[in-house]
Motif scaffolding. Structure first.
Motif, PDB file in Angstrom:
ATOM      1  N   GLY A   5       0.851  -1.172   0.000  1.00  0.00           N
ATOM      2  CA  GLY A   5       0.000   0.000   0.000  1.00  0.00           C
ATOM      3  C   GLY A   5       0.891   1.225   0.000  1.00  0.00           C
ATOM      4  O   GLY A   5       2.060   1.150  -0.400  1.00  0.00           O
ATOM      5  N   SER A   6       0.375   2.337   0.483  1.00  0.00           N
ATOM      6  CA  SER A   6       1.197   3.540   0.543  1.00  0.00           C
ATOM      7  C   SER A   6       2.042   3.601   1.816  1.00  0.00           C
ATOM      8  O   SER A   6       3.093   4.219   1.826  1.00  0.00           O
ATOM      9  CB  SER A   6       0.316   4.792   0.435  1.00  0.00           C
ATOM     10  OG  SER A   6      -0.617   4.828   1.490  1.00  0.00           O
ATOM     11  N   LYS A   7       1.597   2.922   2.887  1.00  0.00           N
ATOM     12  CA  LYS A   7       2.308   2.947   4.164  1.00  0.00           C
ATOM     13  C   LYS A   7       2.735   1.565   4.650  1.00  0.00           C
ATOM     14  O   LYS A   7       3.692   1.440   5.400  1.00  0.00           O
ATOM     15  CB  LYS A   7       1.428   3.568   5.250  1.00  0.00           C
ATOM     16  CG  LYS A   7       1.046   5.002   5.007  1.00  0.00           C
ATOM     17  CD  LYS A   7       0.170   5.509   6.123  1.00  0.00           C
ATOM     18  CE  LYS A   7      -0.189   6.967   5.885  1.00  0.00           C
ATOM     19  NZ  LYS A   7      -0.854   7.560   7.044  1.00  0.00           N
ATOM     20  N   VAL A   8       1.949   0.539   4.276  1.00  0.00           N
ATOM     21  CA  VAL A   8       2.194  -0.806   4.802  1.00  0.00           C
ATOM     22  C   VAL A   8       2.269  -1.830   3.687  1.00  0.00           C
ATOM     23  O   VAL A   8       1.796  -1.596   2.577  1.00  0.00           O
ATOM     24  CB  VAL A   8       1.088  -1.239   5.801  1.00  0.00           C
ATOM     25  CG1 VAL A   8       1.047  -0.328   7.004  1.00  0.00           C
ATOM     26  CG2 VAL A   8      -0.256  -1.336   5.125  1.00  0.00           C
ATOM     27  N   GLY A   9       2.853  -2.955   4.045  1.00  0.00           N
ATOM     28  CA  GLY A   9       2.870  -4.112   3.163  1.00  0.00           C
ATOM     29  C   GLY A   9       2.214  -5.281   3.871  1.00  0.00           C
ATOM     30  O   GLY A   9       2.240  -5.374   5.103  1.00  0.00           O
ATOM     31  N   LEU A  10       1.606  -6.160   3.081  1.00  0.00           N
ATOM     32  CA  LEU A  10       1.045  -7.397   3.611  1.00  0.00           C
ATOM     33  C   LEU A  10       1.903  -8.528   3.083  1.00  0.00           C
ATOM     34  O   LEU A  10       2.063  -8.680   1.874  1.00  0.00           O
ATOM     35  CB  LEU A  10      -0.409  -7.584   3.160  1.00  0.00           C
ATOM     36  CG  LEU A  10      -1.397  -6.474   3.496  1.00  0.00           C
ATOM     37  CD1 LEU A  10      -2.805  -6.883   3.079  1.00  0.00           C
ATOM     38  CD2 LEU A  10      -1.361  -6.124   4.957  1.00  0.00           C
ATOM     39  N   ASP A  12       8.427   1.325   5.419  1.00  0.00           N
ATOM     40  CA  ASP A  12       9.668   1.968   5.812  1.00  0.00           C
ATOM     41  C   ASP A  12      10.316   1.184   6.952  1.00  0.00           C
ATOM     42  O   ASP A  12       9.986   1.390   8.104  1.00  0.00           O
ATOM     43  CB  ASP A  12       9.345   3.395   6.273  1.00  0.00           C
ATOM     44  CG  ASP A  12      10.425   4.380   5.910  1.00  0.00           C
ATOM     45  OD1 ASP A  12      11.290   4.048   5.099  1.00  0.00           O
ATOM     46  OD2 ASP A  12      10.376   5.501   6.459  1.00  0.00           O
ATOM     47  N   GLY A  13      11.141   0.224   6.647  1.00  0.00           N
ATOM     48  CA  GLY A  13      11.853  -0.520   7.681  1.00  0.00           C
ATOM     49  C   GLY A  13      11.372  -1.936   7.927  1.00  0.00           C
ATOM     50  O   GLY A  13      12.064  -2.735   8.533  1.00  0.00           O
TER      51      GLY A  13
END
Length: 180
Positions: A4-9, A69-70
């Protein structure tokens, strides 16, 4: 990994399970509000944990939610109750306490919609949440989900009956960027 724009699954890793168990499932109030069954303690390392993945289960796809991010683990998400005949499924998610209030929930719902509609070819996604869960209602509605009904006093949580809101989204009404 789905992004997504902030998270990954991503797939659930073995070392995610103790963190999710401690941060989400061992929180009696939060777990009682999130589950459709009574809370009970689960022994560390138990294969009975809700976070243990059964790769043979076709009707339930669990993900770990990580910051893009990280790569820090921030929660769990799932597409469950997958019905391949009616091409529908339900969305569920839980964020670690430290990850709440950062817009991750809205992003998780968006990524699960992409997975359900694009990757799995579903035509309907559904969310059930308690009527006082403002964060989930906001995340769902930002992604185009429509309130379809209220199940009055349908859920027993910590000594009282609460209303549950039913939200739905059809593929033809889905706008991939509706959260923006």
């Amino acid at each position: 990994m789905l992004k997504g724009s902030k998270v990954g699954l991503r797939a659930r890793h073995e070392d995610d399970i103790p963190i999710l168990q401690t941060e989400l499932a061992d929180d009696v109030v939060n777990a009682s509000r999130a589950q459709s069954r009574p809370w009970r303690p689960i022994m560390p390392g138990s294969k009975d944990s809700q976070f243990v993945v059964d790769d043979k289960e076709q009707g339930h796809v669990p993900f770990s939610v990580v910051e893009l991010d990280g790569g820090t683990l921030v929660g769990a998400a799932t597409l469950w109750g997958i019905d391949t005949h009616h091409r529908s499924a339900h969305i569920g998610l839980g964020l670690l306490p430290s990850a709440r209030g950062k817009g991750y929930g809205t992003d998780v719902v968006a990524v699960l919609c992409h997975y359900g509609f694009v990757v799995r070819g579903l035509q309907r996604l559904q969310i059930e949440t308690l009527s006082d869960n403002a964060a989930m209602l906001h995340s769902a509605e930002r992604n185009g989900f429509v309130r379809e009904g209220v199940l009055r006093r349908s859920t027993w949580v910590m000594g009282e009956f609460l209303d549950e809101v039913l939200l739905g989204l059809l593929v033809q009404d889905w706008k991939p960027d509706s959260k923006a």
